[in-house]
Design a protein around this motif. Structure first.
Motif, PDB file in Angstrom:
ATOM      1  N   UNK A   1      -0.391   8.164   5.822  1.00 20.58           N
ATOM      2  CA  UNK A   1      -1.407   7.750   5.175  1.00 20.58           C
ATOM      3  C   UNK A   1      -1.900   6.385   4.732  1.00 20.58           C
ATOM      4  N   UNK A   2      -0.858   5.673   4.440  1.00 21.27           N
ATOM      5  CA  UNK A   2      -0.702   4.336   3.788  1.00 21.27           C
ATOM      6  C   UNK A   2      -0.665   3.397   5.090  1.00 21.27           C
ATOM      7  N   UNK A   3      -0.756   3.771   6.310  1.00 22.74           N
ATOM      8  CA  UNK A   3      -1.036   2.845   7.659  1.00 22.74           C
ATOM      9  C   UNK A   3       0.203   1.890   7.694  1.00 22.74           C
TER      10      UNK A   3
ATOM     11  N   UNK B   1       0.312 -14.853   4.984  1.00 23.44           N
ATOM     12  CA  UNK B   1       0.202 -13.691   4.201  1.00 23.44           C
ATOM     13  C   UNK B   1       0.993 -12.338   4.640  1.00 23.44           C
ATOM     14  N   UNK B   2       1.439 -11.588   3.958  1.00 25.37           N
ATOM     15  CA  UNK B   2       2.572 -10.559   4.134  1.00 25.37           C
ATOM     16  C   UNK B   2       2.214  -9.391   3.535  1.00 25.37           C
ATOM     17  N   UNK B   3       1.971  -8.259   4.248  1.00 26.07           N
ATOM     18  CA  UNK B   3       1.684  -6.815   3.722  1.00 26.07           C
ATOM     19  C   UNK B   3       2.380  -5.957   4.035  1.00 26.07           C
ATOM     20  N   UNK B   4       2.714  -4.990   3.126  1.00 25.97           N
ATOM     21  CA  UNK B   4       3.569  -3.943   3.106  1.00 25.97           C
ATOM     22  C   UNK B   4       3.124  -2.725   3.040  1.00 25.97           C
ATOM     23  N   UNK B   5       3.633  -1.722   3.643  1.00 25.00           N
ATOM     24  CA  UNK B   5       2.990  -0.069   3.081  1.00 25.00           C
ATOM     25  C   UNK B   5       4.188   0.919   3.108  1.00 25.00           C
TER      26      UNK B   5
ATOM     27  N   UNK C   1       7.316   7.834  -2.008  1.00 28.00           N
ATOM     28  CA  UNK C   1       6.794   6.849  -1.538  1.00 28.00           C
ATOM     29  C   UNK C   1       6.007   5.889  -2.503  1.00 28.00           C
ATOM     30  N   UNK C   2       5.365   6.281  -3.382  1.00 31.35           N
ATOM     31  CA  UNK C   2       4.532   5.322  -4.523  1.00 31.35           C
ATOM     32  C   UNK C   2       5.711   4.655  -5.035  1.00 31.35           C
ATOM     33  N   UNK C   3       6.733   5.309  -5.830  1.00 27.66           N
ATOM     34  CA  UNK C   3       7.640   4.638  -6.671  1.00 27.66           C
ATOM     35  C   UNK C   3       8.562   3.657  -5.474  1.00 27.66           C
ATOM     36  N   UNK C   4       8.758   3.849  -4.650  1.00 29.11           N
ATOM     37  CA  UNK C   4       9.446   2.760  -3.575  1.00 29.11           C
ATOM     38  C   UNK C   4       8.717   1.546  -3.234  1.00 29.11           C
ATOM     39  N   UNK C   5       7.048   2.098  -3.166  1.00 22.62           N
ATOM     40  CA  UNK C   5       6.127   0.892  -3.002  1.00 22.62           C
ATOM     41  C   UNK C   5       6.107   0.169  -4.370  1.00 22.62           C
ATOM     42  N   UNK C   6       6.170   0.530  -5.324  1.00 18.36           N
ATOM     43  CA  UNK C   6       6.027  -0.155  -6.672  1.00 18.36           C
ATOM     44  C   UNK C   6       7.363  -0.964  -6.695  1.00 18.36           C
ATOM     45  N   UNK C   7       8.420  -0.474  -6.363  1.00 18.10           N
ATOM     46  CA  UNK C   7       9.807  -1.150  -6.483  1.00 18.10           C
ATOM     47  C   UNK C   7       9.742  -2.478  -5.577  1.00 18.10           C
ATOM     48  N   UNK C   8       9.116  -1.963  -4.446  1.00 17.60           N
ATOM     49  CA  UNK C   8       9.277  -3.209  -3.277  1.00 17.60           C
ATOM     50  C   UNK C   8       8.295  -4.193  -3.730  1.00 17.60           C
TER      51      UNK C   8
ATOM     52  N   UNK D   1       1.020  -1.136  -0.104  1.00 18.04           N
ATOM     53  CA  UNK D   1       0.012  -0.040  -0.044  1.00 18.04           C
ATOM     54  C   UNK D   1       0.695   1.025  -0.016  1.00 18.04           C
ATOM     55  N   UNK D   2       0.479   2.145  -0.872  1.00 14.79           N
ATOM     56  CA  UNK D   2       1.432   3.527  -0.744  1.00 14.79           C
ATOM     57  C   UNK D   2       0.677   4.709  -0.672  1.00 14.79           C
TER      58      UNK D   2
END
Ligand code: SRM
Ligand SMILES: Cc1cc2nc3c(=O)[nH]c(=O)nc-3n(C[C@H](O)[C@H](O)[C@H](O)COP(=O)(O)OP(=O)(O)OC[C@H]3O[C@@H](n4cnc5c(N)ncnc54)[C@H](O)[C@@H]3O)c2cc1C
Ligand code: SF4
Ligand code: FES
Lengths: 821, 114
Positions: A686-688, A674-678, A655-662, A640-641
């Motif tokens: 805002x991405x919690x 399951x595994x969640x990242x933000x 943060x959006x770009x880093x999220x996509x790269x991650x 989530x970003x």
């Protein structure tokens, strides 16, 4: 006075035995003629296997030599099969034209090998394994050299393969089922057998479906349905047998799968009897010799003695491959009320399983140690009550009858002598363990650390606990600190994971055998766990076991309460495009999805798709460049970003770009849960990011990393791990943390409970303080990703596992009843 | 006209090892055909007695299927829910002949308007 004429059709094991039984009761009753299709006297068909293997010669396997026929005034007609029976005038006609009148006729025509009707089945070099001719053809092929393929991994096929490899051929066995000899063995024993045969140089392919036998005029090889080709100069078909009922059917006798007979082996014609593999009695046909001995006795009793009546047979099987001991009897399919007793001794390569129902033995499978086979078979046939010896049953006759059994399982341990070895790995005797306990080691861990007993492979853990209980009485609380994987084993998750790596275990049945699983094929808890542990330990090597996965992971979609599925394509970092949205909209309309919803994970969920339509839906989404979002998997779900420095007036980093790269780095990775990242662009978060398994909060000077958050059932904020300066570092720490979690957590642990159990300090030590260790973890993560980043939807859309998505057929009642799918 | 007692629904090798496939019945209820590790074949109505979950999608182990929706365990032999749970799903008789699956016509068509 002329004697009545008895004619026997079939000079095989049952036909001749029936004659022997009759002669034993009344040698003078009949004038006897036996017609045989083969050119030989009666030989022991089951010994064709050792004959092929070179352990016996033909003379050794003859049962009735020519002298026997002469001494008993039997007219033997060889190489001249009977081709017709005329019941009205009571005659048989042979191929040569010879006609004989009978008063009593016995059909003993045995079975025909079943030939798969695949293209090429009639090429030269394709043989069955039933008679001397077949063995002759195999020996000639072996002599000429080349490779052999045996189709069928049952008793006959394996004996043929064994013989041919002893004769110098390189043999591949193709078996359609997942385990060898599945009719006689369970999965565990089938796996051990496979491993043993492979160790002898045979290639065993299970789940292998033959599509075609190819070659110009003669066999050159076999092609499988999946496209693989195996070159061979000889193909042996050993896929089953069919009772030979041709004559009986043509003569108008009642025939089902075999020739119908009553309890006295009489067919629907009172003058004609039938015996052996060609008959069907009480709905059953047999493919072993023991039943035919019993049938022959009843037949002779009915013809020339006091009718006794045949009541059906219980059978047992042994594989005749020298050096490999396999025994099976009765029914071990389990089912209501059945209880399994399993003993595994990995060091001796022994697996024993006895199935008990209502205090009676109903089935047994033995591998490696078949000494007690006869005893179990006897208990089974007598339907003996085993309640008294239940606890010791699995240890065999000597032990069970020695009175060692007792209502208290610990009594057996108490009864052991002081010098009996408890721990085989470290050579610790019972006396030493008792002394340690007396010396103050009152927990399992304490005993382990001061004696090393049960500290290595752990298979004696139960015995050590028994000794603790016996020695300490009520003072021993019996509680173990770590839970076992499930009821099938006494090992903890940590033990299992460590041993998989240490002992290089690479298959689910192998783990179960080596680690002494107490059930034959595990349960719905341990199978998925072992599947994951193996997948994690041997990236690129272990082949995922689809049947050990929950439906969602098997179908790559989420099952809904009405049995339809939801489909969530990946939406990298929560960013989408008009083209993607259009493709999703098209799919939703085309397949009549009942809802499209924005999920809590920043992507779109398409609801109400039928399992038959899933591959087509994925193909359409794939065409628009989308891959599986793994919304169903124990794997990376979403990253989530927020909009970050690109748009937001407070954003500090992209943060959006880093999220996509991650997400691009981590998608496809299977994990314990399951595994969640933000990734949030500033501390407003805002991405919690602070309730995710791995969270990143961007600040002016870099990236704050935190771990172990959970927004689900039990809310837990993340723990701060460390701050790094560059995006590269953020990515590397993320990979290292995931790999540590993948390698060390228990299956179905989210990161939150795992971090709480091992402690934040431990994670910091491994990820933050140990730079080398971190780099190694990161490298291992990328190595495994090289195999796991493979879009399952694309594979399915291309046809993989298509059967999972199709109905078998459809029933349309009246006027036509069935429509094949 | 005498209708046959058994319906041939196809070859056994069309079933995945350790899994199930479905057989819709026009105007009746869908049937799930299961294949166990031992190679035996069973048929049940494809509806969990709990909340009608599709049993064909559960994990098959031994002669039991675990329902994919809420993990009830159902016996493939008797159709009964096992353990603490109570309920029963109709069983359709199956026999295998020459590698083909035959299912009992009457049970398969139960509930179909004649
Ligand atoms: C679709 C979605 C709800 C929605 O409409 O927004 C959803 C739907 C389901 N969630 Fe969720 N969760 C969804 C976001 C979340 C979130 C929010 C998030 O990810 O930001 C949470 C809390 C955050 C977390 O996980 O820490 C969440 C916590 C859970 C839990 C509790 C996990 C826990 O550790 O406590 C479960 C149960 C489980 O996994 O065992 C669960 C399980 C489920 C299942 C898989 C239930 C099931 O087994 O069938 C639902 C599947 C529906 C389906 O067919 O897609 N869902 N679920 C969200 C899908 C996100 C995605 O794009 O993949
Ligand atoms: C390689 C091999 C290994 C085996 N191993 C075992 C084992 O370990 N344990 C076990 O219990 N069983 C084993 N079996 C099975 C066992 O051999 C059979 O169960 C047994 O031979 C059946 O006896 P039968 O008399 O019914 O049939 P057969 O022994 O096959 O005899 C039938 C005879 O009838 C002849 N015949 C057919 N039609 C006509 C006709 N129209 N006119 C004249 N003659 C005709 C056939 O040529 C044949 O000679 C094995 C079988 C094979 C092939
Ligand atoms: S909150 Fe409960 S009901 Fe809603 S999607 Fe998640 S699991 Fe289903
Ligand atoms: S519907 Fe099967 S367990 Fe609930």
């Amino acid at each position: 006075m002329t004697k009545p004429h008895l004619i026997v059709i079939g000079n095989g094991m049952a036909g001749c035995r029936a004659v022997e039984e009759i002669l034993a009761r009344d040698p003078a009753r009949y004038r006897i003629t036996i017609f045989g299709a083969e050119p030989h006297v009666n030989y022991n068909r089951i010994m064709l296997s050792p004959l092929l293997a070179g352990e016996k010669a033909f003379d050794d396997i003859v049962i009735n030599d020519l002298a026997w026929y002469a001494d008993n005034a039997i007219d033997l007609v060889t190489s001249d099969p009977v081709v017709a029976i005329d019941r009205d005038i009571q005659t048989v006609t042979a191929r040569s034209g010879r006609v004989e009148r009978y008063d009593t006729l016995i059909l003993a025509t045995g079975s025909d090998p079943f030939i798969l009707p695949v293209p090429g089945h009639d090429l030269e070099g394709v043989v069955s394994f039933r008679d001397m001719d077949d063995v002759g053809a195999m020996l000639r092929a072996a002599h000429a050299g080349g490779d052999a393929v045996v189709i069928g991994g049952g008793l006959l096929g394996l004996e043929a393969a064994h013989g041919l490899s002893l004769r110098g051929m390189k043999v591949t066995v193709l078996h359609i089922m997942p385990t060898l000899m599945e009719r006689q063995l369970d999965e565990a024993a089938g796996w051990l057998l496979k491993a043993a045969l492979e160790a002898r140089g045979q290639t065993i392919l299970t789940g292998a479906e033959t599509a075609e036998i190819y070659g110009q005029g003669k066999v050159e090889g076999v092609r499988l349905k999946d496209g693989r080709e195996i070159r061979a100069a000889l193909v042996v078909m050993a896929v089953g047998i069919r009772p030979n009922v041709r004559l009986a059917r043509a003569a108008g006798l009642a025939v089902g799968r075999g020739v119908h007979v009553d309890d006295h082996l009489v067919t629907s014609d009172a003058n004609i009897l039938a015996v052996g593999e060609c008959v069907e009695h009480d709905g059953l046909v047999y493919g072993l010799v023991a039943p035919l001995w019993e049938m022959c006795r009843s037949l002779a009793d009915a013809l020339v003695g006091t009718p006794s009546g045949y009541r059906g047979s219980v059978t047992s099987t042994k594989l005749k491959v020298s050096g490999i001991d396999v025994f099976s009897a009765g029914d071990f399919s389990g089912g209501a009320g059945c209880e399994d007793i399993v003993l595994r001794d990995a060091s001796r390569g022994v697996y024993k399983r006895v199935v008990v129902k209502d205090d009676r033995v109903v089935g047994a499978v033995l591998y490696g140690d078949t000494q007690d086979g006869a005893w179990y078979f006897d208990l089974l046939r007598r339907e003996a009550d085993v309640a008294e010896i239940r606890d010791a049953l699995i240890f065999g006759q000597a032990f069970a009858n020695g009175g060692a059994a007792s209502a208290n399982p610990n009594a057996a341990v108490a009864a052991l002598a002081d010098d009996v070895e408890i721990c085989g790995c470290n050579g610790v005797s019972k006396g030493k363990v008792i002394a340690a306990i007396a010396g103050g080691a009152v927990t399992l861990d304490a005993v382990r650390s001061c004696t090393k007993a049960s500290a290595s492979c752990g298979s004696c853990t139960g015995l050590v606990e028994g000794l603790l209980a016996v020695t300490l009485g009520d003072a021993f609380d019996g509680e173990r600190t770590a839970p076992t994987v499930c009821k099938c084993t006494s090992f903890t998750h940590e033990d299992v994971r460590r041993l998989i790596v240490e002992k290089r275990l690479k298959a689910i049945p192998q783990v179960m055998q080596e680690l002494h699983w107490s059930t034959p094929d595990g349960c719905s808890s341990c199978r998925p766990a072992l599947n994951y542990y193996l997948l994690c330990a041997w990236p690129g090597e272990f082949v995922d076991d689809n049947q050990s996965r929950f439906v969602n992971e098997r179908l790559h979609a989420n099952i809904q309460k009405d049995g339809t599925y939801s489909v969530v394509p990946r939406m990298w970092g929560g960013v989408t495009t008009p083209a993607e949205l259009r493709a999703i909209a098209d799919v939703a309309e085309k397949y009549a999805a009942r809802m499209v919803k924005v999920t809590g994970g920043q992507r779109l969920d398409i609801f109400g798709i039928r399992k038959e339509d899933l591959p087509a839906v994925w193909a359409d989404l794939g065409a628009a460049g989308m891959v599986s979002g793994h919304a169903y998997a124990k794997a990376l779900r979403t990253v989530k970003t927020c909009v970050g420095s690109e748009w937001c007036r407070f954003g500090t980093q992209d943060s959006t770009g880093l999220g996509i790269r991650i997400e691009q780095m981590t998608w496809g990775s299977f994990m314990p849960h399951k595994f969640k990242i933000a990734v949030s662009g500033c501390p407003r978060n805002c991405a919690e990011a602070t309730i995710k398994d791995f969270g990143v909060i961007c600040v002016e000077s870099g990236y704050e990393l935190s771990i172990g958050g959970n927004g689900g059932i039990k809310l837990r904020g993340t723990d701060f791990l460390c701050k790094v300066a560059t995006e590269r570092e953020a990515l590397d720490y993320c990979a290292a943390f995931i790999q540590l979690y993948r390698e060390e957590a228990r299956y179905l642990d989210r990161t939150a409970p795992w971090v709480e159990r091992v402690g934040l300090d431990y994670i910091k030590r491994r990820i933050v303080e140990d730079a080398q260790g971190r780099a190694a973890l990161t490298a291992r993560f990328h190595q495994s990703q090289a195999f796991l980043q493979d879009d399952p939807w694309a594979r399915r859309a291309a046809g993989e596992d298509h059967k999972l998505h199709q109905h078998l057929a459809e029933i349309r009642p009246a006027p036509r009843t069935l429509e094949m799918a | 006209m005498m209708l046959p007692e058994w319906l041939d629904i196809g070859p056994v090798d069309q079933l995945p090892a350790l899994g199930a496939r479905t057989l819709p019945v026009r105007g009746g209820r869908e049937i799930a055909i299961f294949h166990t590790a031992k190679g035996e074949v069973y048929a049940l109505a494809n509806q969990c007695p709990h909340k009608a979950g599709p049993l064909s999608q559960g994990i098959v182990h031994d002669t039991t299927v675990t329902c994919p929706l809420h993990n009830w365990r159902i016996s493939l032999v008797t159709g009964e829910a096992l353990g603490e749970d109570k309920g029963c799903v109709p069983v359709i008789p199956v026999k295998i002949d020459g590698g083909r699956i035959l299912i009992g016509r009457a049970a398969a068509l139960a509930g179909v308007a004649a």
